[in-house]
Design a protein around this motif. Structure first.
Motif, PDB file in Angstrom:
ATOM      1  N   ASN A 228     -47.968 -22.353 -62.420  1.00 15.80           N
ATOM      2  CA  ASN A 228     -47.351 -23.675 -62.585  1.00 15.80           C
ATOM      3  C   ASN A 228     -46.999 -24.339 -61.258  1.00 15.80           C
ATOM      4  OD1 ASN A 228     -47.441 -23.683 -65.421  1.00 15.80           O
ATOM      5  ND2 ASN A 228     -45.578 -22.437 -65.538  1.00 15.80           N
ATOM      6  N   LEU A 229     -47.323 -23.686 -60.146  1.00 15.26           N
ATOM      7  CA  LEU A 229     -47.109 -24.324 -58.850  1.00 15.26           C
ATOM      8  C   LEU A 229     -48.116 -25.466 -58.652  1.00 15.26           C
ATOM      9  CD1 LEU A 229     -46.554 -21.187 -56.559  1.00 15.26           C
ATOM     10  CD2 LEU A 229     -44.834 -22.879 -57.234  1.00 15.26           C
ATOM     11  N   ILE A 230     -47.679 -26.488 -57.965  1.00 16.88           N
ATOM     12  CA  ILE A 230     -48.529 -27.657 -57.724  1.00 16.88           C
ATOM     13  C   ILE A 230     -49.477 -27.351 -56.564  1.00 16.88           C
ATOM     14  CG2 ILE A 230     -48.497 -30.130 -57.187  1.00 16.88           C
ATOM     15  CD1 ILE A 230     -45.528 -30.092 -58.129  1.00 16.88           C
ATOM     16  N   SER A 231     -50.670 -27.877 -56.659  1.00 14.07           N
ATOM     17  CA  SER A 231     -51.636 -27.684 -55.577  1.00 14.07           C
ATOM     18  C   SER A 231     -51.118 -28.322 -54.293  1.00 14.07           C
ATOM     19  CB  SER A 231     -52.973 -28.326 -55.953  1.00 14.07           C
ATOM     20  OG  SER A 231     -53.816 -28.403 -54.821  1.00 14.07           O
ATOM     21  N   PRO A 232     -51.177 -27.597 -53.177  1.00 18.39           N
ATOM     22  CA  PRO A 232     -50.725 -28.174 -51.903  1.00 18.39           C
ATOM     23  C   PRO A 232     -51.536 -29.406 -51.502  1.00 18.39           C
ATOM     24  CG  PRO A 232     -51.869 -26.093 -51.536  1.00 18.39           C
ATOM     25  CD  PRO A 232     -51.666 -26.212 -53.006  1.00 18.39           C
ATOM     26  N   MET A 233     -52.732 -29.554 -52.061  1.00 16.96           N
ATOM     27  CA  MET A 233     -53.574 -30.679 -51.679  1.00 16.96           C
ATOM     28  C   MET A 233     -53.034 -32.009 -52.216  1.00 16.96           C
ATOM     29  SD  MET A 233     -55.306 -28.704 -49.993  1.00 16.96           S
ATOM     30  CE  MET A 233     -56.207 -29.995 -49.159  1.00 16.96           C
TER      31      MET A 233
ATOM     32  N   ARG B  66     -37.726 -22.687 -58.116  1.00 18.25           N
ATOM     33  CA  ARG B  66     -37.394 -21.560 -58.995  1.00 18.25           C
ATOM     34  C   ARG B  66     -38.539 -20.545 -59.014  1.00 18.25           C
ATOM     35  NH1 ARG B  66     -34.214 -19.671 -63.003  1.00 18.25           N
ATOM     36  NH2 ARG B  66     -35.196 -18.662 -64.783  1.00 18.25           N
ATOM     37  N   ILE B  67     -39.767 -21.044 -59.092  1.00 15.97           N
ATOM     38  CA  ILE B  67     -40.927 -20.136 -59.119  1.00 15.97           C
ATOM     39  C   ILE B  67     -41.043 -19.372 -57.807  1.00 15.97           C
ATOM     40  CG2 ILE B  67     -43.429 -20.004 -59.339  1.00 15.97           C
ATOM     41  CD1 ILE B  67     -43.252 -22.607 -61.034  1.00 15.97           C
ATOM     42  N   LEU B  68     -40.940 -20.084 -56.701  1.00 19.74           N
ATOM     43  CA  LEU B  68     -41.047 -19.444 -55.386  1.00 19.74           C
ATOM     44  C   LEU B  68     -39.933 -18.429 -55.171  1.00 19.74           C
ATOM     45  CD1 LEU B  68     -41.994 -22.539 -53.176  1.00 19.74           C
ATOM     46  CD2 LEU B  68     -43.498 -20.624 -53.813  1.00 19.74           C
ATOM     47  N   THR B  69     -38.728 -18.763 -55.636  1.00 20.41           N
ATOM     48  CA  THR B  69     -37.599 -17.853 -55.474  1.00 20.41           C
ATOM     49  C   THR B  69     -37.733 -16.645 -56.392  1.00 20.41           C
ATOM     50  OG1 THR B  69     -36.142 -19.694 -54.869  1.00 20.41           O
ATOM     51  CG2 THR B  69     -35.079 -17.667 -55.574  1.00 20.41           C
ATOM     52  N   TYR B  70     -38.146 -16.863 -57.626  1.00 16.15           N
ATOM     53  CA  TYR B  70     -38.320 -15.784 -58.611  1.00 16.15           C
ATOM     54  C   TYR B  70     -39.287 -14.722 -58.073  1.00 16.15           C
ATOM     55  CZ  TYR B  70     -39.392 -13.620 -63.166  1.00 16.15           C
ATOM     56  OH  TYR B  70     -39.565 -12.749 -64.208  1.00 16.15           O
ATOM     57  N   TYR B  71     -40.457 -15.169 -57.602  1.00 11.76           N
ATOM     58  CA  TYR B  71     -41.450 -14.216 -57.093  1.00 11.76           C
ATOM     59  C   TYR B  71     -41.132 -13.784 -55.662  1.00 11.76           C
ATOM     60  CZ  TYR B  71     -44.152 -14.942 -61.292  1.00 11.76           C
ATOM     61  OH  TYR B  71     -44.548 -14.965 -62.611  1.00 11.76           O
ATOM     62  N   GLY B  72     -40.446 -14.660 -54.928  1.00 14.88           N
ATOM     63  CA  GLY B  72     -40.060 -14.294 -53.577  1.00 14.88           C
ATOM     64  C   GLY B  72     -39.062 -13.153 -53.555  1.00 14.88           C
ATOM     65  N   LEU B  73     -38.130 -13.152 -54.487  1.00 13.10           N
ATOM     66  CA  LEU B  73     -37.141 -12.067 -54.562  1.00 13.10           C
ATOM     67  C   LEU B  73     -37.823 -10.740 -54.903  1.00 13.10           C
ATOM     68  CD1 LEU B  73     -34.178 -13.864 -56.376  1.00 13.10           C
ATOM     69  CD2 LEU B  73     -34.210 -13.041 -54.013  1.00 13.10           C
ATOM     70  N   ARG B  74     -38.817 -10.801 -55.783  1.00  8.76           N
ATOM     71  CA  ARG B  74     -39.570  -9.584 -56.107  1.00  8.76           C
ATOM     72  C   ARG B  74     -40.283  -9.052 -54.857  1.00  8.76           C
ATOM     73  NH1 ARG B  74     -42.620 -10.365 -61.970  1.00  8.76           N
ATOM     74  NH2 ARG B  74     -40.732 -10.588 -63.242  1.00  8.76           N
TER      75      ARG B  74
ATOM     76  N   ASP C  44     -41.880 -13.413 -49.309  1.00 14.05           N
ATOM     77  CA  ASP C  44     -40.598 -12.834 -48.896  1.00 14.05           C
ATOM     78  C   ASP C  44     -39.929 -13.678 -47.816  1.00 14.05           C
ATOM     79  OD1 ASP C  44     -42.490 -12.222 -47.017  1.00 14.05           O
ATOM     80  OD2 ASP C  44     -42.026 -10.089 -46.884  1.00 14.05           O
ATOM     81  N   LEU C  45     -40.710 -14.511 -47.126  1.00 16.26           N
ATOM     82  CA  LEU C  45     -40.158 -15.406 -46.110  1.00 16.26           C
ATOM     83  C   LEU C  45     -39.724 -16.740 -46.732  1.00 16.26           C
ATOM     84  CD1 LEU C  45     -42.765 -14.753 -43.272  1.00 16.26           C
ATOM     85  CD2 LEU C  45     -40.378 -13.990 -43.289  1.00 16.26           C
ATOM     86  N   VAL C  46     -40.554 -17.263 -47.646  1.00 14.04           N
ATOM     87  CA  VAL C  46     -40.237 -18.564 -48.237  1.00 14.04           C
ATOM     88  C   VAL C  46     -38.963 -18.492 -49.069  1.00 14.04           C
ATOM     89  CG1 VAL C  46     -41.587 -18.370 -50.393  1.00 14.04           C
ATOM     90  CG2 VAL C  46     -41.270 -20.587 -49.318  1.00 14.04           C
ATOM     91  N   VAL C  47     -38.692 -17.352 -49.682  1.00 12.25           N
ATOM     92  CA  VAL C  47     -37.487 -17.247 -50.519  1.00 12.25           C
ATOM     93  C   VAL C  47     -36.224 -17.295 -49.668  1.00 12.25           C
ATOM     94  CG1 VAL C  47     -37.372 -14.696 -50.540  1.00 12.25           C
ATOM     95  CG2 VAL C  47     -36.414 -16.016 -52.435  1.00 12.25           C
ATOM     96  N   ILE C  48     -36.296 -16.775 -48.443  1.00  7.12           N
ATOM     97  CA  ILE C  48     -35.110 -16.798 -47.573  1.00  7.12           C
ATOM     98  C   ILE C  48     -34.748 -18.226 -47.215  1.00  7.12           C
ATOM     99  CG2 ILE C  48     -34.229 -16.163 -45.297  1.00  7.12           C
ATOM    100  CD1 ILE C  48     -35.870 -13.586 -45.514  1.00  7.12           C
ATOM    101  N   GLY C  49     -35.717 -19.003 -46.771  1.00 10.54           N
ATOM    102  CA  GLY C  49     -35.439 -20.393 -46.423  1.00 10.54           C
ATOM    103  C   GLY C  49     -35.018 -21.214 -47.616  1.00 10.54           C
ATOM    104  N   THR C  50     -35.618 -20.968 -48.769  1.00  9.94           N
ATOM    105  CA  THR C  50     -35.326 -21.753 -49.975  1.00  9.94           C
ATOM    106  C   THR C  50     -33.900 -21.516 -50.449  1.00  9.94           C
ATOM    107  OG1 THR C  50     -37.650 -21.689 -50.626  1.00  9.94           O
ATOM    108  CG2 THR C  50     -36.053 -22.185 -52.347  1.00  9.94           C
ATOM    109  N   VAL C  51     -33.490 -20.265 -50.526  1.00  8.97           N
ATOM    110  CA  VAL C  51     -32.136 -19.952 -50.999  1.00  8.97           C
ATOM    111  C   VAL C  51     -31.094 -20.326 -49.947  1.00  8.97           C
ATOM    112  CG1 VAL C  51     -30.567 -18.097 -51.690  1.00  8.97           C
ATOM    113  CG2 VAL C  51     -32.914 -18.138 -52.561  1.00  8.97           C
TER     114      VAL C  51
END
Length: 778
Positions: free
Chosen positions: A56-61, A237-245, A219-226
């Motif tokens: 469900n993440l949006i394409s970066p393009m 939420r998606i990036l944090t959910y999988y980033g924490l894992r 694991d890096l993107v979740v640190i900056g996001t939170v």
């Protein structure tokens, strides 16, 4: 009654919103309601929220300029051009820098990073740094987590022949920089999610550059996001959910060492980032160059990682000490005026990097906006940070007199500023004037958002596990807070300094433990049988393999009046009870005040004086039994206290003394009639021996006879009156007073707690039916 420290705001949901929640969805009613509160209005949205999917993440393009930015970087790599990643000094900035450097290194780029020094360069790109980059041969600069306001610096880059790619997430200004490319969600009409952190934008750029989804960078993107407190909904939420894992099982040596330093074991949570990892990474840039934090995240050498993590930990401890020291200095300056609506403090030598944290501490402690400034005598300026309360828009208010600032920026709740030293007091005066005009006393209270009121029977391990499915929690998806109203079976203080409270609630087979950190002083304000309303977060307390539901209490209150029973204590220290309310009245008899010093903030009155007092009060302290129950009844009915402290103490109890019966009076009178007269000095002991009466009882009966003129007493000789008038014993004033005193003691001193409570409720008109008074007689 017990006042809450915060304003309680209950979440409201429109009735129509929960129509989609049919019985086919296997969720408890509580979780369904929490989903509705989060704006989820369909089964599909609920599934997407509870089970986030990378699909469900949006394409970066869809981010504007992503194509040309990606192509320019690939061109630089092919030509072996030097690429400089220009970052920021906070946790989001260093995470963003690391993400992009890792992606570029993977592509074989000739790259390096640069983070400005907070103290010598300030925030964001600057001309000197760009010119130095040019001298060092850089042809391409990519900003991360910064740059959207760098209009002038973009012109400098153009002049130097440097292509500038800006990736940022901060609010765009009216004029955008003339850069080679700007990658920014809010500057991208086709990109539907606008709330990515700097690390999220860098991650999207990295995905486009690499040509695949870079799971290894989660694991890096979740640190900056939170750490950057962006809303944890949608893509965040998606990036944090999988980033924490990913962070929980990270193979990145710097993060392994940092987690070890933070004592994080098992699954990493958003709270671990918010309270442990984020503050450590932020501490580096607050005290020195932030390069150390990036080096920690980049290193793949275990020994180096441990050494760098140790340095980061030491800087964080130093940061904590500096903050504590400045907070202490602020309080010692004696410039915090409780009558003013704002705190403005300034001093030379304070570390600019921590002033935002200091301001936040002051706001939490004093419940009003705070501005903390460091004075620079050399250039005549004061520079620092401000934090506000929810009811006061700091940014808009300061913009009303922006001429006092040299530099100013921020938003409703936080701001940074520089101003001439002579304008500091002007700033304080102007802000205080605005606040006094706009805010009420209630506005200064912190606000707590309550999701729902639960009963004890609602709470279970299953419910708490279900609440966990709403995680990760953060901005726009706060951890739900619940209100519970019940009578605690146990209330006790915890800790060496008794700073905390432990509560135990039990009801119809259900039980719940509550822990209230830092609320130990409230122990003195919770009476027996009180019904407590507590607000907090539910979780599981695990100890020795036993799991129990627990509420971490954030606030509490008691909505009914309270009786505190100190009867029978010779000394009662009422100073413990003076802080919760403003209006205190203490009642005493005429001779009581001679031996007592009353504390400040209390109004001592005799019972007679209180009869003419007509205003309501908060707390009533009763330090002596009244001479008349009806007088006390009238006083209580008029002043209608929220709290009553019964502090009665009796040396010689009338109620416990034997009350002579009518037969006792007859016997003694007959004795006098037979003998015609008695010598009390000679005959007293014989009467005591004969009847087993006390001396006080005998003297009381003789005084009754004397008042009724049945006998004459002179020099210890009791002589019979030859022609007494016929009178009832109860006509004697001393007899009536003894009966009255017995009634007063029985009601106010010897009644049970429940009986005394009902009597006061009757006085205040809180009972449906008046309680029948107890009487005495022969």
């Amino acid at each position: 009654m017990l006042q809450s420290k915060s304003k309680w705001k209950f979440v409201r949901t429109d009735e129509y919103q929960d129509q989609w929640m049919d019985d086919s969805i296997e969720l408890s009613p509580v979780i369904k309601e929490l989903l509705v509160q989060r704006g989820i209005q369909s089964y599909e949205e609920a599934q997407e929220f509870l089970m986030p999917s990378i699909d469900n993440l949006i394409s970066p393009m869809k981010l504007a300029s992503m194509n040309i930015a990606t192509e320019r970087v690939h061109q630089a790599i092919r030509a072996n051009e030097k690429i400089l990643v220009f970052g920021d000094y906070d946790a989001d900035g260093v995470s963003s820098t690391t993400i992009l450097i890792k992606a570029l290194e993977e592509l074989g780029a000739n790259c390096n990073f640069y983070i400005p020094n907070r103290f010598t360069e300030g925030y964001g790109p600057n001309e000197a740094a760009f010119r130095e980059a040019c001298e060092n041969g850089y042809k391409l600069i990519i900003t991360v987590d910064t740059g959207i306001a760098s209009v002038y610096e973009a012109e400098v880059a153009k002049e130097l022949g440097i292509d500038l790619i800006i990736t940022d997430h901060h609010e765009p200004q009216e004029a955008l920089p003339d850069a080679f490319a700007i990658i920014h969600p809010k500057c991208s009409p086709q990109y539907s999610f606008k709330e990515l952190a700097g690390a999220g934008v860098a991650f999207k750029f990295a995905q486009s550059l690499l040509g695949y989804f870079p799971e290894h960078l989660l694991d890096l993107v979740v640190i900056g996001t939170v750490a950057d407190l962006v809303p944890l909904v949608g893509e965040n939420r998606i990036l944090t959910y999988y980033g924490l894992r990913k962070l929980s099982v990270t193979k990145r040596e710097g993060l392994i060492a940092l987690k070890k330093q933070c004592k994080i074991e098992g699954n990493t949570t958003e709270e671990d980032i918010g309270f442990l990892i984020g503050p450590r990474l932020n501490a580096v840039g607050r005290l020195q160059d932030a390069d150390l934090a990036v080096q920690l995240l980049l290193t793949d050498i275990p020994e180096e990682a441990e050494e760098l993590a140790e340095q980061v930990g030491q800087l964080n401890q130093e940061r904590q000490q500096i903050v504590a020291s400045i907070v202490k200095e602020v309080e010692q300056l004696e410039t915090i005026d409780p009558e003013k609506g704002v705190i403005v403090v300034a001093k030379q030598g304070w570390n600019e990097g921590v002033l935002g944290i200091v301001a936040s501490r002051l706001v939490r402690k004093y419940d009003r906006p705070a501005i903390v400034l460091s004075i620079n005598e050399e250039n005549g300026t004061a520079k620092g940070s401000a934090r506000s309360i929810p009811a006061f828009d700091l940014f808009q208010s300061c913009m009303k007199f922006k001429e006092v600032f040299t530099h100013f920026g921020g938003h409703a709740q936080a701001a940074g500023m520089t101003l001439p030293i002579e304008n500091v007091r002007i700033l304080e005066k102007e802000l205080d004037h605005l606040i006094q005009q706009e805010l009420t006393s209630e506005d200064f209270k912190q606000e707590v958002l309550i999701s729902k009121t639960l009963t004890l029977s609602d709470i279970s391990e299953t419910l708490i596990d279900e609440i966990g499915k709403l995680a990760p929690f953060g901005m726009a998806n706060p951890k739900p807070k619940f209100r519970i109203e019940a009578k605690p079976n146990e209330v006790r203080q915890l800790g060496n300094m008794k700073k905390h409270l432990k509560l135990l609630f039990k009801e119809n087979g259900s039980s719940l433990e509550g822990i209230a950190f830092g609320m130990g002083e409230l122990y003195h304000y919770i009476s027996p049988k009180a019904t407590l309303s507590v607000v907090g977060e539910l979780g599981m307390n695990e100890w020795n393999g036993i799991r129990k539901p627990q509420l971490v209490v954030e606030d509490m209150r008691i909505d009914h009046w309270q009786l505190f029973d100190h009867r029978g204590k010779k000394q009662v220290d009422i100073t413990n009870f003076l802080n919760q309310f403003d209006r205190h009245m203490l009642l005493y008899n005429e001779d009581f005040s001679n031996n007592h010093d009353f504390p400040e903030g209390i109004m001592p009155l005799t019972y007679k004086e209180a009869l003419t007092y007509h205003e309501e009060i908060d707390v009533l302290h009763l330090f002596d039994l009244p001479a008349d129950l009806d007088e006390l009844r009238k006083i209580v009915n008029k002043v209608k206290p929220c709290v009553i402290h019964a502090c009665f103490y009796i040396e010689n109890s009338v109620y416990l003394s034997s009350f002579p019966s009518r037969e006792d009076f007859k016997w003694l009178y007959s004795l006098i009639w037979k003998r015609k007269e008695l010598n009390i000095r000679k005959d007293l002991q014989a009467i005591i021996n004969a009847k087993g009466w006390t001396k006080d009882s005998i003297m009381f009966m003789l005084k009754v006879f004397s008042e009724l003129e049945f006998v004459n007493i002179s020099n210890g000789i009791i002589a019979l009156n030859s022609s007494p008038q016929k009178k009832d014993l109860q006509e004697a004033h001393i007899y009536q007073e003894r009966v009255k005193q017995t009634e007063i003691e029985k009601m106010l001193y010897y009644a049970t707690y429940e009986e005394l409570t009902r009597w006061f409720e009757d006085c205040m008109g809180l009972m449906d039916k008046p309680k029948e008074e107890m009487t005495h007689g022969l």
